[in-house]
Write an enzyme that holds these catalytic residues in place. Structure first.
Site, PDB file in Angstrom:
ATOM      1  N   LYS A 289     -15.390  57.537  41.723  1.00  0.00           N
ATOM      2  CA  LYS A 289     -15.215  56.099  41.970  1.00  0.00           C
ATOM      3  C   LYS A 289     -14.117  55.808  42.983  1.00  0.00           C
ATOM      4  O   LYS A 289     -14.208  54.830  43.714  1.00  0.00           O
ATOM      5  CB  LYS A 289     -15.011  55.327  40.675  1.00  0.00           C
TER       6      LYS A 289
ATOM      7  N   ARG B  49      -8.627  49.342  32.117  1.00  0.00           N
ATOM      8  CA  ARG B  49      -8.955  50.564  31.385  1.00  0.00           C
ATOM      9  C   ARG B  49      -8.935  50.352  29.883  1.00  0.00           C
ATOM     10  O   ARG B  49      -9.229  51.280  29.131  1.00  0.00           O
ATOM     11  CB  ARG B  49      -7.897  51.620  31.709  1.00  0.00           C
TER      12      ARG B  49
ATOM     13  N   ARG C   6     -11.057  70.324  42.157  1.00  0.00           N
ATOM     14  CA  ARG C   6     -10.504  69.597  43.301  1.00  0.00           C
ATOM     15  C   ARG C   6      -9.093  70.058  43.589  1.00  0.00           C
ATOM     16  O   ARG C   6      -8.332  70.426  42.706  1.00  0.00           O
ATOM     17  CB  ARG C   6     -10.586  68.084  43.112  1.00  0.00           C
TER      18      ARG C   6
ATOM     19  N   ARG D 277      -2.596  68.140  42.146  1.00  0.00           N
ATOM     20  CA  ARG D 277      -2.104  67.285  41.068  1.00  0.00           C
ATOM     21  C   ARG D 277      -1.760  68.124  39.854  1.00  0.00           C
ATOM     22  O   ARG D 277      -2.470  69.022  39.467  1.00  0.00           O
ATOM     23  CB  ARG D 277      -3.144  66.225  40.717  1.00  0.00           C
TER      24      ARG D 277
ATOM     25  N   ARG E  38      -7.907  63.222  29.140  1.00  0.00           N
ATOM     26  CA  ARG E  38      -8.182  61.998  29.896  1.00  0.00           C
ATOM     27  C   ARG E  38      -9.609  61.522  29.653  1.00  0.00           C
ATOM     28  O   ARG E  38      -9.872  60.320  29.565  1.00  0.00           O
ATOM     29  CB  ARG E  38      -7.907  62.216  31.384  1.00  0.00           C
TER      30      ARG E  38
HETATM   31  P1  ADP Z   1      -8.343  59.558  37.311  1.00  0.00           P
HETATM   32  O1  ADP Z   1      -7.953  60.655  38.241  1.00  0.00           O
HETATM   33  O2  ADP Z   1      -8.409  59.974  35.872  1.00  0.00           O
HETATM   34  O3  ADP Z   1      -9.490  58.730  37.771  1.00  0.00           O
HETATM   35  P2  ADP Z   1      -6.374  57.594  38.058  1.00  0.00           P
HETATM   36  O4  ADP Z   1      -6.009  58.200  39.361  1.00  0.00           O
HETATM   37  O5  ADP Z   1      -7.107  56.321  38.069  1.00  0.00           O
HETATM   38  O6  ADP Z   1      -7.118  58.635  37.156  1.00  0.00           O
HETATM   39  O7  ADP Z   1      -5.068  57.415  37.161  1.00  0.00           O
HETATM   40  C1  ADP Z   1      -4.195  58.499  36.885  1.00  0.00           C
HETATM   41  C2  ADP Z   1      -3.302  58.168  35.688  1.00  0.00           C
HETATM   42  O8  ADP Z   1      -2.570  56.953  35.944  1.00  0.00           O
HETATM   43  C3  ADP Z   1      -4.052  57.886  34.383  1.00  0.00           C
HETATM   44  O9  ADP Z   1      -4.394  59.063  33.701  1.00  0.00           O
HETATM   45  C4  ADP Z   1      -3.033  57.016  33.633  1.00  0.00           C
HETATM   46  O10 ADP Z   1      -2.005  57.784  33.070  1.00  0.00           O
HETATM   47  C5  ADP Z   1      -2.430  56.187  34.749  1.00  0.00           C
HETATM   48  N1  ADP Z   1      -3.165  54.903  34.935  1.00  0.00           N
HETATM   49  C6  ADP Z   1      -3.887  54.523  36.029  1.00  0.00           C
HETATM   50  N2  ADP Z   1      -4.424  53.316  35.851  1.00  0.00           N
HETATM   51  C7  ADP Z   1      -4.054  52.916  34.609  1.00  0.00           C
HETATM   52  C8  ADP Z   1      -4.307  51.775  33.823  1.00  0.00           C
HETATM   53  N3  ADP Z   1      -5.095  50.773  34.264  1.00  0.00           N
HETATM   54  N4  ADP Z   1      -3.767  51.702  32.587  1.00  0.00           N
HETATM   55  C9  ADP Z   1      -3.003  52.680  32.112  1.00  0.00           C
HETATM   56  N5  ADP Z   1      -2.719  53.792  32.785  1.00  0.00           N
HETATM   57  C10 ADP Z   1      -3.229  53.925  34.015  1.00  0.00           C
END
Ligand code: ADP
Length: 187
Positions: free
Chosen positions: A15, A90, A129, A133, A144
């Site tokens: 996404k 979320r 990937r 990170r 997650r």
């Molecule tokens: P992913 O790689 O899982 O798609 P993101 O890059 O969107 O994740 O987010 C990485 C981390 O940032 C999440 O695992 C969470 O800890 C934090 N985070 C991001 N957006 C939110 C949110 N809307 N609410 C709470 N925590 C968030």
């Protein structure tokens, strides 16, 4: 044309990539809360220090803090005419916060795009990937995904009942996904 779009979907569904592509197409900013938080951690600022530990465990930053972050970002001038949100909301309380922000400016969401893929594909993609990170061990990846299933997946029904949800199969080549998303927001 649609200008306010939320991307919903599990980690590694693609996404983030798709949000950036659609943002270019629509001429609105792609706002990734994950990227904003990672930038804060990298900068070592106060926000970064507050969220670092939670993020490293694969857990969510608390709703009140996220409300501050997102409210400030959506009030910036570039988001006034529209935005793509990647990673927010979320949780159910976050969906309420977004609704309140929109109502305050008499704006509405146009679409919620759910980008999905089978769970084992998601795990393999995340582990494969190479973004350096530190939150990408298999244990954290699965955590997650569990958090997604528990707290975020319920938003699918919420947006479906509002008639906003568009389902996109994320287990296809990126360009195919991109075309299907374009068709979904234009159709
Ligand atoms: P992913 O790689 O899982 O798609 P993101 O890059 O969107 O994740 O987010 C990485 C981390 O940032 C999440 O695992 C969470 O800890 C934090 N985070 C991001 N957006 C939110 C949110 N809307 N609410 C709470 N925590 C968030």
């Amino acid at each position: 044309m649609a200008k306010r779009v939320v991307f919903l979907g599990p980690p590694s569904s693609g996404k983030g990539t798709q949000a950036k592509r659609l943002a270019l197409r629509l001429g609105v900013p792609a706002i990734s809360t994950g990227e904003m938080l990672r930038a804060a951690v990298a900068a070592g600022n106060e926000l970064g220090r507050r969220v670092e530990g939670v993020m490293a465990q694969g857990h969510l930053v608390d709703d009140a803090l996220m409300a501050e972050v997102v409210t400030a970002r959506l009030h910036e001038s570039d988001a006034r005419q529209g935005f793509l949100l990647d990673g927010y909301p979320r949780t159910a309380p976050q969906a309420s916060t977004l609704q309140a922000i929109l109502e305050a400016t008499e704006a509405q969401l146009d679409h919620v795009l759910l980008v999905e893929a089978p769970i084992e594909i998601l795990v393999q993609r995340t582990l494969g990937r190479n973004e350096g990170r530190q939150d990408d061990t298999e244990e954290i990846v699965r955590e997650r995904l569990r958090v997604y299933a528990e707290l975020t997946a319920p938003l699918v029904d919420h947006y479906e009942s509002q008639g906003l949800l568009r389902r996109i199969d994320g287990n296809q080549p990126m360009d195919v996904v991109e075309r299907q998303i374009a068709a979904a927001v234009e159709g």
